[in-house]
Design a protein around this motif. Structure first.
Motif, PDB file in Angstrom:
ATOM      1  N   GLU A  79     -51.943  97.490 -44.991  1.00 28.64           N
ATOM      2  CA  GLU A  79     -50.587  96.985 -44.773  1.00 28.64           C
ATOM      3  C   GLU A  79     -50.500  95.505 -45.140  1.00 28.64           C
ATOM      4  N   TRP A  80     -51.555  94.756 -44.823  1.00 27.25           N
ATOM      5  CA  TRP A  80     -51.598  93.326 -45.170  1.00 27.25           C
ATOM      6  C   TRP A  80     -51.595  93.140 -46.682  1.00 27.25           C
ATOM      7  N   VAL A  81     -52.406  93.914 -47.364  1.00 30.33           N
ATOM      8  CA  VAL A  81     -52.433  93.869 -48.829  1.00 30.33           C
ATOM      9  C   VAL A  81     -51.076  94.297 -49.395  1.00 30.33           C
ATOM     10  N   ASP A  82     -50.506  95.358 -48.847  1.00 31.08           N
ATOM     11  CA  ASP A  82     -49.215  95.848 -49.330  1.00 31.08           C
ATOM     12  C   ASP A  82     -48.137  94.777 -49.201  1.00 31.08           C
ATOM     13  N   MET A  83     -48.147  94.044 -48.087  1.00 25.46           N
ATOM     14  CA  MET A  83     -47.144  93.002 -47.889  1.00 25.46           C
ATOM     15  C   MET A  83     -47.211  91.965 -49.011  1.00 25.46           C
ATOM     16  N   ALA A  84     -48.422  91.550 -49.370  1.00 23.15           N
ATOM     17  CA  ALA A  84     -48.586  90.541 -50.423  1.00 23.15           C
ATOM     18  C   ALA A  84     -48.209  91.092 -51.793  1.00 23.15           C
ATOM     19  N   LEU A  85     -48.592  92.336 -52.081  1.00 21.23           N
ATOM     20  CA  LEU A  85     -48.262  92.943 -53.372  1.00 21.23           C
ATOM     21  C   LEU A  85     -46.754  93.175 -53.496  1.00 21.23           C
ATOM     22  N   LEU A  86     -46.133  93.645 -52.420  1.00 19.78           N
ATOM     23  CA  LEU A  86     -44.694  93.891 -52.455  1.00 19.78           C
ATOM     24  C   LEU A  86     -43.920  92.595 -52.622  1.00 19.78           C
ATOM     25  N   LEU A  87     -44.365  91.529 -51.978  1.00 17.08           N
ATOM     26  CA  LEU A  87     -43.696  90.241 -52.146  1.00 17.08           C
ATOM     27  C   LEU A  87     -43.773  89.783 -53.598  1.00 17.08           C
ATOM     28  N   ALA A  88     -44.937  89.948 -54.205  1.00 14.62           N
ATOM     29  CA  ALA A  88     -45.096  89.565 -55.612  1.00 14.62           C
ATOM     30  C   ALA A  88     -44.205  90.412 -56.513  1.00 14.62           C
ATOM     31  N   TYR A  89     -44.072  91.686 -56.182  1.00 16.83           N
ATOM     32  CA  TYR A  89     -43.232  92.586 -56.977  1.00 16.83           C
ATOM     33  C   TYR A  89     -41.751  92.245 -56.815  1.00 16.83           C
ATOM     34  N   GLY A 111     -38.425  68.406 -46.685  1.00 19.28           N
ATOM     35  CA  GLY A 111     -38.244  67.371 -45.671  1.00 19.28           C
ATOM     36  C   GLY A 111     -37.080  67.666 -44.740  1.00 19.28           C
ATOM     37  N   LEU A 112     -36.036  68.286 -45.269  1.00 20.13           N
ATOM     38  CA  LEU A 112     -34.855  68.593 -44.455  1.00 20.13           C
ATOM     39  C   LEU A 112     -35.053  69.823 -43.578  1.00 20.13           C
ATOM     40  N   PHE A 113     -35.663  70.868 -44.153  1.00 20.58           N
ATOM     41  CA  PHE A 113     -35.684  72.166 -43.474  1.00 20.58           C
ATOM     42  C   PHE A 113     -37.075  72.674 -43.130  1.00 20.58           C
ATOM     43  N   GLY A 114     -38.100  71.984 -43.589  1.00 21.09           N
ATOM     44  CA  GLY A 114     -39.434  72.533 -43.421  1.00 21.09           C
ATOM     45  C   GLY A 114     -39.635  73.708 -44.365  1.00 21.09           C
ATOM     46  N   THR A 115     -40.594  74.561 -44.060  1.00 16.53           N
ATOM     47  CA  THR A 115     -40.865  75.729 -44.892  1.00 16.53           C
ATOM     48  C   THR A 115     -41.035  76.939 -43.981  1.00 16.53           C
ATOM     49  N   ARG A 116     -41.122  78.123 -44.597  1.00 16.08           N
ATOM     50  CA  ARG A 116     -41.390  79.322 -43.822  1.00 16.08           C
ATOM     51  C   ARG A 116     -42.868  79.723 -43.916  1.00 16.08           C
ATOM     52  N   TRP A 117     -43.687  78.870 -44.525  1.00 12.84           N
ATOM     53  CA  TRP A 117     -45.107  79.195 -44.619  1.00 12.84           C
ATOM     54  C   TRP A 117     -45.746  79.418 -43.251  1.00 12.84           C
ATOM     55  N   PRO A 118     -45.429  78.612 -42.219  1.00  9.55           N
ATOM     56  CA  PRO A 118     -46.016  78.911 -40.904  1.00  9.55           C
ATOM     57  C   PRO A 118     -45.665  80.316 -40.407  1.00  9.55           C
ATOM     58  N   ASP A 119     -44.467  80.795 -40.750  1.00  9.24           N
ATOM     59  CA  ASP A 119     -44.069  82.135 -40.316  1.00  9.24           C
ATOM     60  C   ASP A 119     -44.848  83.212 -41.070  1.00  9.24           C
ATOM     61  N   TRP A 120     -45.072  82.974 -42.383  1.00  2.94           N
ATOM     62  CA  TRP A 120     -45.896  83.914 -43.149  1.00  2.94           C
ATOM     63  C   TRP A 120     -47.325  83.938 -42.606  1.00  2.94           C
ATOM     64  N   ILE A 121     -47.834  82.762 -42.248  1.00  2.00           N
ATOM     65  CA  ILE A 121     -49.180  82.685 -41.686  1.00  2.00           C
ATOM     66  C   ILE A 121     -49.245  83.447 -40.369  1.00  2.00           C
ATOM     67  N   ALA A 122     -48.222  83.275 -39.540  1.00  2.00           N
ATOM     68  CA  ALA A 122     -48.196  83.966 -38.246  1.00  2.00           C
ATOM     69  C   ALA A 122     -48.136  85.478 -38.431  1.00  2.00           C
ATOM     70  N   LEU A 123     -47.334  85.939 -39.383  1.00  2.00           N
ATOM     71  CA  LEU A 123     -47.229  87.372 -39.638  1.00  2.00           C
ATOM     72  C   LEU A 123     -48.563  87.934 -40.125  1.00  2.00           C
ATOM     73  N   GLY A 124     -49.212  87.221 -41.051  1.00  2.00           N
ATOM     74  CA  GLY A 124     -50.516  87.657 -41.536  1.00  2.00           C
ATOM     75  C   GLY A 124     -51.570  87.630 -40.444  1.00  2.00           C
ATOM     76  N   THR A 125     -51.517  86.603 -39.594  1.00  3.64           N
ATOM     77  CA  THR A 125     -52.477  86.501 -38.492  1.00  3.64           C
ATOM     78  C   THR A 125     -52.349  87.690 -37.543  1.00  3.64           C
ATOM     79  N   GLU A 126     -51.122  88.063 -37.267  1.00  5.90           N
ATOM     80  CA  GLU A 126     -50.877  89.210 -36.383  1.00  5.90           C
ATOM     81  C   GLU A 126     -51.486  90.492 -36.966  1.00  5.90           C
ATOM     82  N   MET A 127     -51.274  90.697 -38.262  1.00  3.50           N
ATOM     83  CA  MET A 127     -51.798  91.906 -38.906  1.00  3.50           C
ATOM     84  C   MET A 127     -53.315  91.894 -38.958  1.00  3.50           C
ATOM     85  N   LEU A 128     -53.889  90.739 -39.276  1.00  3.89           N
ATOM     86  CA  LEU A 128     -55.346  90.646 -39.376  1.00  3.89           C
ATOM     87  C   LEU A 128     -56.012  90.732 -38.004  1.00  3.89           C
ATOM     88  N   THR A 129     -55.352  90.209 -36.990  1.00  2.00           N
ATOM     89  CA  THR A 129     -55.887  90.324 -35.638  1.00  2.00           C
ATOM     90  C   THR A 129     -55.987  91.791 -35.230  1.00  2.00           C
TER      91      THR A 129
END
Length: 218
Positions: A79-89, A111-129
């Motif tokens: 599922e973790w691999v699928d998430m990354a492949l689907l995002l690329a697709y 600088g104004l809004f930050g990024t969503r990278w922390p959220d992607w990291i959190a989602l991946g961490t949850e799946m890998l955990t």
């Protein structure tokens, strides 16, 4: 109910239009006038949903983190691999996703809004955990560190690929990335059964399209 559905559709139209303009021109060069022209709707309709360009950018970023398309698999690692492949697709096919990357690497927007990278990291961490709890990961693997490094690697691959004169297929590049990463993370019995094919994302999307169009069981 019909009014609510229209409002949802209208909001989505504005987000799609803003995403296209942000993606093509960057945050600073994007204008409300260009977004209105792309949406084909009135200024009044826009301000009912978004009061400024900043709110539109925030709305685009909020749409970015998603595991849409990922279906339950035998292995959580799949599922973790699928998430990354689907995002690329999906990235070159969906302006909302593409614009979220553009906004995340734009210094002013970041600088104004930050990024969503922390959220992607959190989602991946949850799946890998969960994968580690199931015994799919090698003992030394730190789910959070692995997720953080893969999000950074995924983003770097996307940016480098996009900048090339003849860009290689992003899904194939992400597939190759996992071929390098997984042997140091997955237990051998799981590794042998993971599908990292660059064609997997297209197959998943096709299967979902067929399932969505199939008549419901009565």
């Amino acid at each position: 109910m019909a009014r609510q559905q229209r409002a949802i559709r209208t909001r989505r139209i504005f987000l799609q239009a803003a995403a296209e303009v942000f993606d093509e021109h960057g945050y600073d060069a994007a204008t409300i006038a260009a977004i209105l022209d792309r949406a084909g709707l009135t200024r009044g309709a826009l301000y009912f949903h978004f009061t400024s360009k900043e709110e539109l950018a925030r709305g685009v970023l909020q749409e970015a983190v998603t595991s849409d398309g990922v279906t339950p698999q035998t292995f959580k690692l799949q599922e973790w691999v699928d998430m990354a492949l689907l995002l690329a697709y999906r990235l070159p096919r969906e302006p909302l996703l593409s614009a979220s990357i553009r906004l995340s690497v734009d210094p002013r927007a970041r600088g104004l809004f930050g990024t969503r990278w922390p959220d992607w990291i959190a989602l991946g961490t949850e799946m890998l955990t969960e994968a580690k709890e199931r015994g799919e990961l090698l003992p030394h693997v730190d789910p959070e560190a692995t997720s953080r490094l893969v999000v950074g690697a995924w983003t770097g691959v996307q940016l480098v690929t996009e900048s090339m004169a003849e860009p290689p297929d992003l899904v194939a590049e992400i597939s190759a990335l996992f071929e390098l990463i997984l042997p140091n993370n997955a237990v051998p019995g799981v590794l042998a059964r993971l599908d990292t094919s660059p064609h997997r994302a297209a197959r998943i999307m096709e299967q979902q399209a067929v399932a969505a169009s199939w008549p419901p069981v009565r």
